[in-house]
Scaffold this active site. Structure first.
Site, PDB file in Angstrom:
ATOM      1  N   ARG A  63       0.841  -1.215   0.000  1.00  0.00           N
ATOM      2  CA  ARG A  63       0.000   0.000   0.000  1.00  0.00           C
ATOM      3  C   ARG A  63       0.871   1.257   0.000  1.00  0.00           C
ATOM      4  O   ARG A  63       0.461   2.324  -0.451  1.00  0.00           O
ATOM      5  CB  ARG A  63      -0.959   0.008   1.207  1.00  0.00           C
ATOM      6  CG  ARG A  63      -1.738   1.317   1.329  1.00  0.00           C
ATOM      7  CD  ARG A  63      -3.033   1.214   2.132  1.00  0.00           C
ATOM      8  NE  ARG A  63      -2.913   0.451   3.346  1.00  0.00           N
ATOM      9  CZ  ARG A  63      -2.294   0.867   4.463  1.00  0.00           C
ATOM     10  NH1 ARG A  63      -1.732   2.061   4.510  1.00  0.00           N
ATOM     11  NH2 ARG A  63      -2.250   0.091   5.527  1.00  0.00           N
TER      12      ARG A  63
ATOM     13  N   TYR B 177     -15.364  14.289 -17.967  1.00  0.00           N
ATOM     14  CA  TYR B 177     -15.899  12.929 -17.804  1.00  0.00           C
ATOM     15  C   TYR B 177     -16.997  12.926 -16.727  1.00  0.00           C
ATOM     16  O   TYR B 177     -16.852  13.568 -15.682  1.00  0.00           O
ATOM     17  CB  TYR B 177     -14.750  11.971 -17.455  1.00  0.00           C
ATOM     18  CG  TYR B 177     -15.249  10.643 -16.976  1.00  0.00           C
ATOM     19  CD1 TYR B 177     -16.132   9.891 -17.762  1.00  0.00           C
ATOM     20  CD2 TYR B 177     -14.885  10.128 -15.733  1.00  0.00           C
ATOM     21  CE1 TYR B 177     -16.626   8.678 -17.312  1.00  0.00           C
ATOM     22  CE2 TYR B 177     -15.368   8.913 -15.285  1.00  0.00           C
ATOM     23  CZ  TYR B 177     -16.247   8.196 -16.072  1.00  0.00           C
ATOM     24  OH  TYR B 177     -16.740   6.997 -15.635  1.00  0.00           O
TER      25      TYR B 177
ATOM     26  N   ASP C  31      -6.008  16.764 -16.924  1.00  0.00           N
ATOM     27  CA  ASP C  31      -6.307  15.363 -17.227  1.00  0.00           C
ATOM     28  C   ASP C  31      -5.896  15.124 -18.676  1.00  0.00           C
ATOM     29  O   ASP C  31      -6.502  15.664 -19.605  1.00  0.00           O
ATOM     30  CB  ASP C  31      -7.804  15.096 -16.997  1.00  0.00           C
ATOM     31  CG  ASP C  31      -8.172  13.626 -17.209  1.00  0.00           C
ATOM     32  OD1 ASP C  31      -7.532  12.964 -18.055  1.00  0.00           O
ATOM     33  OD2 ASP C  31      -9.118  13.151 -16.552  1.00  0.00           O
TER      34      ASP C  31
ATOM     35  N   LYS D 147      -7.263   3.616 -20.002  1.00  0.00           N
ATOM     36  CA  LYS D 147      -7.525   3.951 -21.406  1.00  0.00           C
ATOM     37  C   LYS D 147      -6.287   3.715 -22.263  1.00  0.00           C
ATOM     38  O   LYS D 147      -5.798   2.601 -22.326  1.00  0.00           O
ATOM     39  CB  LYS D 147      -8.023   5.399 -21.472  1.00  0.00           C
ATOM     40  CG  LYS D 147      -9.112   5.712 -20.442  1.00  0.00           C
ATOM     41  CD  LYS D 147     -10.387   4.973 -20.732  1.00  0.00           C
ATOM     42  CE  LYS D 147     -11.404   4.883 -19.609  1.00  0.00           C
ATOM     43  NZ  LYS D 147     -11.427   5.819 -18.531  1.00  0.00           N
TER      44      LYS D 147
END
Ligand code: LCS
Length: 397
Positions: free
Chosen positions: A61, A114, A189, A214
């Site tokens: 983590r 988005y 972004d 993506k």
């Protein structure tokens, strides 16, 4: 004779770029460190690693060798000092937002983004008393209107370019001039463009975000995200948010993204060439009302896109005469194109933003963002463009 360059071309960095310093086995392809925890020689060793006085890992983590490789790779390609890989694009956006803004702060963003990002900003961040101040697409080009929204509690400026699903292109350098004047970080972004087509940090942005789901991974088989920026900023985001909220990527998914990145240049070239060809064809089709693609000379931001992008990417949207009813017919009748959300995969994906990716907006919010009910979005794949055109021709008729 070829001139000597300080850095290799991006195509070369995409394939080579970083070398695994975490293995002595000389693998060409790095191993996947599929482990949640790490062993120590003795208690002094573990204390040293936890105190940061000795090299080593503590827990996946916090950090992991495979994830580190992905972070180094994307930082290199974006031209940033450091990166953080996350469980998804959304967790990258949430991590950045929540580590930069606190209750009673605000930030500025365009409203054509988005649908998941819009919901995070408009609903969930408001629950933390963090206020998004949205600009409609036309206001995103107006320095005056952006400046009017900034006050003492503004903590960052956020843009997505090209934007999902309207393909608006936002002038990164212009936004940077405003961010600089007010000492605010500019976040971009870069999911639609990727570092192969656009490098926001070189245009002055402070943080770049990706949905690695993506184009970076490129094969539609993982969910992931990446944040890139200065080492200081990445350390801040890690300490403020990532380490204890825990939205980390699995080492296996990080490895798949690394594998996908190797073909990024080839894929982006093909996506872009196919999309330009299809956009031009759709633009001349009698049943098509309007095409949104930054590579078309008629696109209102074509000149900005030419300035800040190498090619124009694989995403396009269009409106069909007859609106949503005719749009649904096309989506029901395609055969090569696949009716699905997401984007950046090898396959051509077609979808209806107002009932799918952007159903998180109210009808009024969509109208303000320029997302009409008749809009159809295509993530153009890497098939032969003529086959996609034939499929669309059949579906349109
Ligand atoms: N940023 C952009 C520009 C996106 O398009 C998406 C997802 C995200 C961030 C979030 O990334 P994720 O958490 O999904 O990795 N866009 C999607 C879309 O248009 N269809 O499905 C997902």
């Amino acid at each position: 004779m070829a001139k000597e360059r300080k850095r290799p071309h991006i195509e070369t960095e995409i394939v080579h770029g970083i070398h695994s310093s975490h293995t002595t086995s000389m693998d060409l392809v790095p191993p996947i460190h599929m482990t949640s925890t790490f062993k120590y020689r003795n208690a002094d060793h573990s204390a040293g690693v936890f105190a940061g006085t000795e090299e080593g890992y503590t827990y996946t983590r916090i950090s992991n060798p495979t994830v580190d490789l992905l972070q180094e790779k994307v930082a290199l390609l974006e031209g940033g000092e450091a990166a953080i890989a996350t469980a998804s694009g959304m967790s990258a956006i949430a991590s950045v937002s929540l580590s930069l803004a606190k209750p009673d702060d605000n930030f500025i963003s365009c409203n054509s983004i988005y649908g998941g990002t819009f919901a995070l900003f408009n609903k969930h961040l408001r629950n933390f008393r963090i206020e998004p101040r949205f600009l409609s697409p036309s206001s995103c080009c107006s320095k005056r209107q952006i400046l009017d929204l900034i006050d003492d509690n503004t903590r960052f400026l956020y843009i997505e370019t090209p934007a999902n699903p309207t393909l608006d292109v936002i002038d990164i350098a212009m936004w940077k001039s405003i961010a600089k004047k007010h000492g605010l970080p500019l976040i971009v972004d870069n999911t639609f463009a990727t570092p192969y087509l656009q490098k926001p940090l070189s245009l002055g942005a402070d943080i770049v975000i990706h949905s690695a789901t993506k184009y970076l991974s490129g094969h539609g088989d993982i969910i992931g995200g990446v944040i890139v920026g200065t080492k200081k900023m990445m350390d801040h985001i890690k300490k403020e948010y990532i380490e204890h909220f825990g939205p980390v990527i699995s080492p296996f998914n990080a490895w798949l993204v690394l594998r996908g990145i190797k073909t990024l240049a080839l894929r982006m070239e093909k996506h872009s060439d196919n999309a330009l060809k299809i956009a031009r064809w759709l633009n001349g089709h009698p049943k098509v009302e309007k095409v949104y693609y930054p590579g078309l000379e008629s696109h209102p931001c074509h000149e900005i896109a030419k300035r800040q992008m190498r090619k124009f990417g694989g995403m396009l949207s269009f409106e069909i005469k007859g609106g949503v009813k005719e749009g649904k017919k096309v989506m029901n009748n395609v055969k090569t194109c696949i009716l699905a959300v997401s984007l950046g995969d090898c396959e051509t994906l077609i979808q209806h933003p107002s009932s799918m990716t952007h159903s998180t907006y109210t009808a009024k919010e969509r109208e303000s963002a320029g997302i009409t009910d008749g809009l159809v979005r295509i993530s153009v794949g890497i098939e032969a463009a003529d086959d996609i055109i034939m499929d669309l021709e059949n579906a349109l008729s």
